[in-house]
Design an enzyme around this catalytic site. Structure first.
Site, PDB file in Angstrom:
ATOM      1  N   LYS A  42       0.806  -1.199   0.000  1.00  0.00           N
ATOM      2  CA  LYS A  42       0.000   0.000   0.000  1.00  0.00           C
ATOM      3  C   LYS A  42       0.859   1.278   0.000  1.00  0.00           C
ATOM      4  CE  LYS A  42      -3.214  -2.384   3.040  1.00  0.00           C
ATOM      5  NZ  LYS A  42      -3.738  -2.401   4.434  1.00  0.00           N
ATOM      6  N   ASP A 102       7.555   3.129  -1.987  1.00  0.00           N
ATOM      7  CA  ASP A 102       7.535   4.187  -0.984  1.00  0.00           C
ATOM      8  C   ASP A 102       8.937   4.405  -0.419  1.00  0.00           C
ATOM      9  OD1 ASP A 102       7.548   1.704   0.331  1.00  0.00           O
ATOM     10  OD2 ASP A 102       6.035   2.239   1.814  1.00  0.00           O
ATOM     11  N   ASP A 105      14.587   0.268   2.111  1.00  0.00           N
ATOM     12  CA  ASP A 105      15.202   0.185   3.432  1.00  0.00           C
ATOM     13  C   ASP A 105      16.349  -0.831   3.337  1.00  0.00           C
ATOM     14  OD1 ASP A 105      15.329   0.572   6.241  1.00  0.00           O
ATOM     15  OD2 ASP A 105      13.932  -1.047   6.623  1.00  0.00           O
ATOM     16  N   LYS A 133      16.819   4.778   2.619  1.00  0.00           N
ATOM     17  CA  LYS A 133      17.639   4.821   3.836  1.00  0.00           C
ATOM     18  C   LYS A 133      18.928   4.068   3.530  1.00  0.00           C
ATOM     19  CE  LYS A 133      13.948   4.451   7.316  1.00  0.00           C
ATOM     20  NZ  LYS A 133      13.346   3.486   8.242  1.00  0.00           N
ATOM     21  N   VAL A 155       9.896   6.495   9.722  1.00  0.00           N
ATOM     22  CA  VAL A 155       9.075   7.620   9.282  1.00  0.00           C
ATOM     23  C   VAL A 155       7.660   7.191   8.897  1.00  0.00           C
ATOM     24  CG1 VAL A 155      10.971   9.101   8.520  1.00  0.00           C
ATOM     25  CG2 VAL A 155      10.026   7.398   6.933  1.00  0.00           C
ATOM     26  N   ASP A 161       3.240   3.813   6.783  1.00  0.00           N
ATOM     27  CA  ASP A 161       2.426   3.543   7.967  1.00  0.00           C
ATOM     28  C   ASP A 161       3.249   3.173   9.185  1.00  0.00           C
ATOM     29  OD1 ASP A 161       3.206   0.938   6.828  1.00  0.00           O
ATOM     30  OD2 ASP A 161       1.921   0.106   8.396  1.00  0.00           O
TER      31      ASP A 161
HETATM   32  P1  IMP Z   1      12.939  -3.261   2.544  1.00  0.00           P
HETATM   33  O1  IMP Z   1      12.460  -4.511   1.879  1.00  0.00           O
HETATM   34  O2  IMP Z   1      13.682  -3.561   3.817  1.00  0.00           O
HETATM   35  O3  IMP Z   1      13.712  -2.337   1.625  1.00  0.00           O
HETATM   36  O4  IMP Z   1      11.678  -2.510   3.112  1.00  0.00           O
HETATM   37  C1  IMP Z   1      10.744  -1.884   2.373  1.00  0.00           C
HETATM   38  C2  IMP Z   1       9.457  -1.777   3.167  1.00  0.00           C
HETATM   39  O5  IMP Z   1       9.654  -1.651   4.592  1.00  0.00           O
HETATM   40  C3  IMP Z   1       8.715  -0.540   2.763  1.00  0.00           C
HETATM   41  O6  IMP Z   1       7.910  -0.744   1.623  1.00  0.00           O
HETATM   42  C4  IMP Z   1       7.925  -0.211   4.025  1.00  0.00           C
HETATM   43  O7  IMP Z   1       6.688  -0.904   4.028  1.00  0.00           O
HETATM   44  C5  IMP Z   1       8.761  -0.717   5.163  1.00  0.00           C
HETATM   45  N1  IMP Z   1       9.521   0.370   5.813  1.00  0.00           N
HETATM   46  C6  IMP Z   1      10.853   0.497   5.898  1.00  0.00           C
HETATM   47  N2  IMP Z   1      11.211   1.589   6.578  1.00  0.00           N
HETATM   48  C7  IMP Z   1      10.057   2.217   6.918  1.00  0.00           C
HETATM   49  C8  IMP Z   1       9.764   3.435   7.642  1.00  0.00           C
HETATM   50  O8  IMP Z   1      10.635   4.202   8.106  1.00  0.00           O
HETATM   51  N3  IMP Z   1       8.445   3.732   7.793  1.00  0.00           N
HETATM   52  C9  IMP Z   1       7.442   2.944   7.302  1.00  0.00           C
HETATM   53  N4  IMP Z   1       7.681   1.800   6.624  1.00  0.00           N
HETATM   54  C10 IMP Z   1       8.972   1.445   6.429  1.00  0.00           C
HETATM   55 MG    MG Z   2       4.670  -1.031   5.655  1.00  0.00          MG
END
Ligand code: IMP
Ligand code: MG
Length: 182
Positions: A42, A102, A105, A133, A155, A161
């Protein structure tokens, strides 16, 4: 919400200006191409809607949803598993896919989606994220367009969210989990 999240780290004005720039760049880069803008639900919904309207070439729109299980922590080395839970409706074979996220991370979601969508043989696939990040990256994934690089803080707002809430906050704010004075 305004009271709880007081000071935005990215204001509505800054969002608007940066998304306009990204739209311009994408308009130039994708001129004459067959672009499918794929939004990751979302979290990307707010950014996606603004970005799509800042792109001034005809594009196709599509969405997918992912879930992730498990959590990766600094010490345990446990890694989450990302799964696609809804499929695209557009056939992306031979098309130019631009994935809209969005936030990147750890990079696991982006890497998983690029790998998975590549199997459908698009002509090209690139990644555009509102936020990144860099300090949190555990794998090296190419991000082609980044709205804002942010520090290692949780954030919310602008689609992001905390426990499914605050996605509708019209700016980006740091979630104050420890109640620090900042
Ligand atoms: P990754 O797979 O670790 O890169 O994470 C991506 C997902 O983690 C994003 O689509 C978010 O849903 C969630 N996420 C990571 N950091 C944040 C944050 O600071 N706030 C809200 N959601 C986050
Ligand atoms: Mg999320």
């Amino acid at each position: 919400m305004e009271r709880i999240f007081g000071r935005p780290i990215v204001t509505q004005e800054q969002m608007r200006a940066r998304i306009r720039e990204l739209g311009k760049q994408i308009t130039t880069d994708y001129a004459g191409m067959d672009c499918v803008l794929v939004g990751v639900l979302k979290g990307a919904y707010a950014f996606y809607a603004d970005l799509a309207r800042a792109i001034r070439i005809p594009i196709r729109v599509d969405f997918l949803m992912v879930t992730s299980e498990g959590s990766q922590t600094k010490s345990s080395g446990k890694v989450k598993t990302v799964k696609m839970v809804t499929e695209l409706t557009e056939d992306i074979k031979g098309k130019d896919v631009l994935l809209v996220e969005d936030i990147v991370d750890s990079g696991l979601t982006a890497q998983y989606l690029v790998k998975t969508l590549a199997k459908k043989k698009p002509r090209s696939i690139k990644v555009c994220t509102l936020l990144s990040k860099p300090e949190r990256r555990v794998i090296n994934v190419t991000i082609d367009y980044v709205g804002f690089k942010i520090p290692n803080k949780y954030v919310v707002g602008y689609g992001l969210d905390y426990q499914q809430k605050y996605r509708n906050l019209p700016y980006l704010a740091v979630l104050d989990m420890e109640g620090d004075q900042e």
